[in-house]
Design an enzyme around this catalytic site. Structure first.
Site, PDB file in Angstrom:
ATOM      1  N   GLN A  32       0.803  -1.218   0.000  1.00 52.12           N
ATOM      2  CA  GLN A  32       0.000   0.000   0.000  1.00 52.12           C
ATOM      3  C   GLN A  32       0.838   1.271   0.000  1.00 52.12           C
ATOM      4  OE1 GLN A  32      -2.647  -1.732   3.323  1.00 52.12           O
ATOM      5  NE2 GLN A  32      -4.023  -0.378   2.231  1.00 52.12           N
ATOM      6  N   GLU A  68      -5.316 -10.356   8.818  1.00 48.65           N
ATOM      7  CA  GLU A  68      -6.714 -10.529   8.403  1.00 48.65           C
ATOM      8  C   GLU A  68      -6.931 -11.637   7.381  1.00 48.65           C
ATOM      9  OE1 GLU A  68      -8.215  -6.808   6.994  1.00 48.65           O
ATOM     10  OE2 GLU A  68      -8.149  -5.885   8.951  1.00 48.65           O
TER      11      GLU A  68
HETATM   12  C1  BGC Z   1      -6.376  -3.847   6.014  1.00 51.42           C
HETATM   13  C2  BGC Z   1      -5.689  -2.641   5.460  1.00 51.42           C
HETATM   14  C3  BGC Z   1      -6.708  -1.713   4.835  1.00 51.42           C
HETATM   15  C4  BGC Z   1      -7.669  -1.284   5.913  1.00 51.42           C
HETATM   16  C5  BGC Z   1      -8.728  -0.302   5.467  1.00 51.42           C
HETATM   17  C6  BGC Z   1      -7.666  -3.537   6.722  1.00 51.42           C
HETATM   18  O1  BGC Z   1      -8.604  -4.487   6.358  1.00 51.42           O
HETATM   19  O2  BGC Z   1      -5.502  -4.573   6.836  1.00 51.42           O
HETATM   20  O3  BGC Z   1      -4.721  -3.060   4.564  1.00 51.42           O
HETATM   21  O4  BGC Z   1      -6.132  -0.635   4.214  1.00 51.42           O
HETATM   22  O5  BGC Z   1      -8.343  -2.411   6.382  1.00 51.42           O
HETATM   23  O6  BGC Z   1      -9.583  -0.877   4.575  1.00 51.42           O
END
Ligand code: BGC
Length: 507
Positions: free
Chosen positions: A91, A237
Site C-alpha cells: 500500500q 486478516e
Molecule cells: C487492512 C488494510 C486496509 C484497511 C482499510 C484492513 O482491512 O488490513 O490493509 O487498508 O483495512 O480498509
C-alpha cells in the site's frame, strides 16, 4: 365390528351433524376455528423464534453509549503501552511488481482492466520504500509514537521460489535500524494480503502442501531480523483476504466459492500454527525474545432485525465465517460447520502470544436477493459514516476487544489497526477521541490491551478501492509525494502526550 365399517359410520355421523347446523352456528364454528389457527400459528412462530435464539445465537447487545455524558479525554493508558501507526508494504512502498496484486491490478485473474476502482494501479504508491527515513522522522517528531507496524514484502525477499534477494533483505534491515535509532519499536507483519506471484501460481493458500513455502520464508526473515524485532504478526486478516478473494471476488484470485473459502480458512489457520511453532523454536535456538500473533478483522455483526429468524441465521452465518471459526480454532483447537468444514489441530491452542485486533466497521445482516444472498445493510438513520460508508461506531471496538478477551481469556491484545477514510478530515478528530476512549474503557474493564496502531501513517493504496479512500494521519499529495499532517490527528497525538506526562516518560 371391522375398523373400516366403524370409520364409515363415524363419517356419516359427522356429516349428519354438520348438515344439521344452521348458517349462524356454521359461521361461528368457522370463526372459532380461524381464531384457533391464528393462535396456534403464533405459538409455533414464537417457539421457533425462541429455538432460533438457541440454535443461532448472535451477540446479545446492540448497544450505544450516551456520548453526551462521557468525557472522552478521561483516559489513562498503562505505562508500557505501545503507540504507533500501521502500514502494509504494497500500500505504501511503491514499485511492487512481483506479487499477485500487481497481476490483479493489471487485469490478471479476471481479464478485466477495472479490477481496481477508477482503473488505478498501486504504481509508486507513497514511495515509502525510498522515503522511509523522512517518514520515520515525522513519526518521531510530530506524532511522538513509540512503535510502528509495517509488513515485509515476501515477493521482494523471495522473488522466485527459493531465491532470496539480499538487497531487499538489507533494505528492511535499514528500515528497522532507522526505527530503533528513533526509539520506535518495529512490529513486523509477514503476510499482509500480498504473496509472490509464483506462490499464487501454485494455488497459494488453497493447498496444505503450499504452507511449507510460507513457513520457509517466515523462518528466513525471522533469522534475519529477530535480534532486532520482538513483535511479529504472522498473517494480517486472513478473514478479509478470504471473504474478498474467495466470496465477493474483489481481491485476487477473484473467486466465488464458499467451499474454497472454507478450505482456505483451514489452510491459513494451519499456516499460522506452523509458522508460530517454527519461529518459537528458532527463538529458543537464537535465545531471542519473541511475541507472535495472528491479526484478525473483528467487525461486529448484528441482525438487521433481531426478531427476524432469517436475519438471525444470516448474521450467525456471517459471524461464523468471518470471525467465529478463527476464534473457535485458536481457543478449542477445532472449527466446524456442518457438511462444510470440520478441521482440528490441538496445537492451535496456545499458538498466539498476543492477538491482533483490527477494527473498522459494524455490519447489519439480513436476507437480500443479491448473490451472495447475505448482505450487510445499514440499519440506522442519523448515524455517522466514513467515506467508505462504514459506520462510525466506537462501541464496536470495545465489543471486539471484549469478545477476544472472553474467548481467549487473558491473552494480550494489540489493536493492530483502527482508523477511518475521511478525505475532508471532518470526522477524524471526533473519531480518535471516541475510539481511544473506548479502548481505554476496555482496559479499565479488565481487558489486557497492550497497544494501539492508528491506520494509517499516510493516505495510501486502498486495495480494490484504489487511492480515493484517505485513511492517513498525513495527507498525501501523490504528485509531489509531500506528506501533510492532518489536524484530525490531534487527539491521537494529545492522548500520547498526556500518557507521557502521566507516566513521566521523556521524549
Ligand atoms: C487492512 C488494510 C486496509 C484497511 C482499510 C484492513 O482491512 O488490513 O490493509 O487498508 O483495512 O480498509
Amino acid at each position: 365390528m371391522p375398523m373400516a365399517t366403524h370409520m364409515r359410520k363415524m363419517k356419516k355421523k359427522v356429516i349428519k351433524k354438520f348438515k344439521a347446523l344452521n348458517k349462524i352456528q356454521l359461521r361461528s364454528l368457522c370463526a372459532n376455528k380461524f381464531k384457533m389457527i391464528i393462535v396456534f400459528t403464533c405459538i409455533v412462530v414464537a417457539l421457533l423464534a425462541v429455538l432460533m435464539c438457541f440454535i443461532f445465537p448472535v451477540s446479545d447487545v446492540t448497544y450505544f453509549w450516551n456520548w453526551s455524558v462521557i468525557n472522552v479525554k478521561e483516559t489513562h493508558f498503562p505505562r508500557d503501552f505501545l503507540w504507533g501507526t500501521a502500514t502494509a508494504a504494497h500500500q505504501v512502498e511503491g514499485d511492487n511488481d512481483k506479487n499477485q496484486w500487481f497481476t490483479f491490478e493489471n487485469g490478471g485473474f479476471t481479464n478485466s482492466d477495472k479490477n481496481i476502482a477508477n482503473y488505478e494501479r498501486s504504481g509508486i504508491a507513497c514511495n515509502h520504500y525510498n522515503l522511509y527515513r523522512e517518514d520515520i522522522s515525522m513519526m518521531k517528531k510530530d506524532l511522538g509514537v513509540n512503535s510502528y507496524r509495517f509488513s515485509i514484502e515476501w515477493s521482494r525477499i523471495e522473488p522466485s521460489k527459493g531465491n532470496y534477494d539480499m538487497n531487499a533483505v538489507q533494505h528492511y534491515h535499514d528500515v528497522i535500524d532507522e526505527l530503533l535509532k528513533n526509539d520506535i519499536k518495529p512490529l513486523v507483519t509477514l503476510h499482509h494480503f500480498t504473496e509472490p506471484q509464483w506462490f499464487a501460481d501454485l494455488g497459494g493458500f488453497e493447498h496444505f502442501e503450499n504452507i511449507e513455502h510460507f513457513v520457509k520464508f517466515s523462518e528466513f526473515v525471522f533469522r534475519a531480523y529477530s535480534k532486532k524485532v520482538e513483535i511479529w504478526c504472522t498473517i494480517n486478516e486472513p478473514n478479509v483476504y478470504i471473504v474478498e478473494g474467495y466470496i465477493s471476488g474483489s481481491f485476487p484470485p477473484a473467486k466465488h466459492s464458499i467451499v474454497t473459502a472454507l478450505k482456505v480458512t483451514t489452510v491459513m489457520c494451519e499456516a499460522h500454527v506452523r509458522v508460530y511453532r517454527a519461529l518459537k523454536k528458532i527463538s529458543e535456538e537464537l535465545n531471542v525474545k519473541s511475541q507472535i500473533g495472528l491479526v484478525l478483522q473483528l467487525s461486529q455483526v448484528d441482525p438487521q432485525n433481531r426478531y427476524n429468524p432469517i436475519d438471525r441465521i444470516c448474521t450467525f452465518a456471517a459471524e461464523k465465517i468471518s470471525v467465529g471459526l478463527y476464534l473457535d480454532f485458536f481457543s478449542k483447537g477445532s472449527m466446524y460447520v456442518p457438511f462444510l468444514v470440520n478441521y482440528a489441530n490441538t496445537d492451535a491452542v496456545g499458538a498466539n502470544d498476543f492477538f491482533g485486533v483490527n477494527y473498522y466497521r459494524n455490519d447489519f445482516f439480513g436476507m437480500t436477493l443479491d448473490i451472495p444472498p447475505i448482505k450487510s445493510v445499514k440499519d440506522y438513520k442519523n448515524r455517522e459514516y466514513n467515506d467508505m460508508d462504514w459506520e462510525i461506531y466506537p462501541e464496536g471496538i470495545y465489543r471486539a476487544i471484549e469478545l477476544v478477551n472472553k474467548t481467549l481469556p487473558g491473552l494480550p491484545i494489540i489493536v493492530t489497526e483502527n482508523g477511518l477514510a475521511d478525505a475532508k478530515d471532518a470526522k477524524r478528530a471526533k473519531f480518535f477521541d471516541r475510539y481511544l476512549y473506548a479502548v481505554n474503557k476496555a482496559i479499565q474493564d479488565g481487558c489486557p490491551v497492550k497497544g494501539y496502531m492508528a491506520w494509517s501513517l499516510m493516505d495510501n493504496f486502498e486495495w480494490a478501492s484504489g487511492f480515493y479512500p484517505r485513511f492517513g494521519l498525513y495527507k498525501m499529495n501523490y504528485k509531489t509525494m509531500k506528506r501533510t499532517l492532518r489536524s484530525g490527528a490531534k487527539p491521537f497525538i494529545e492522548t500520547i502526550k498526556k500518557w507521557k506526562v502521566e507516566n513521566n516518560i521523556k521524549d
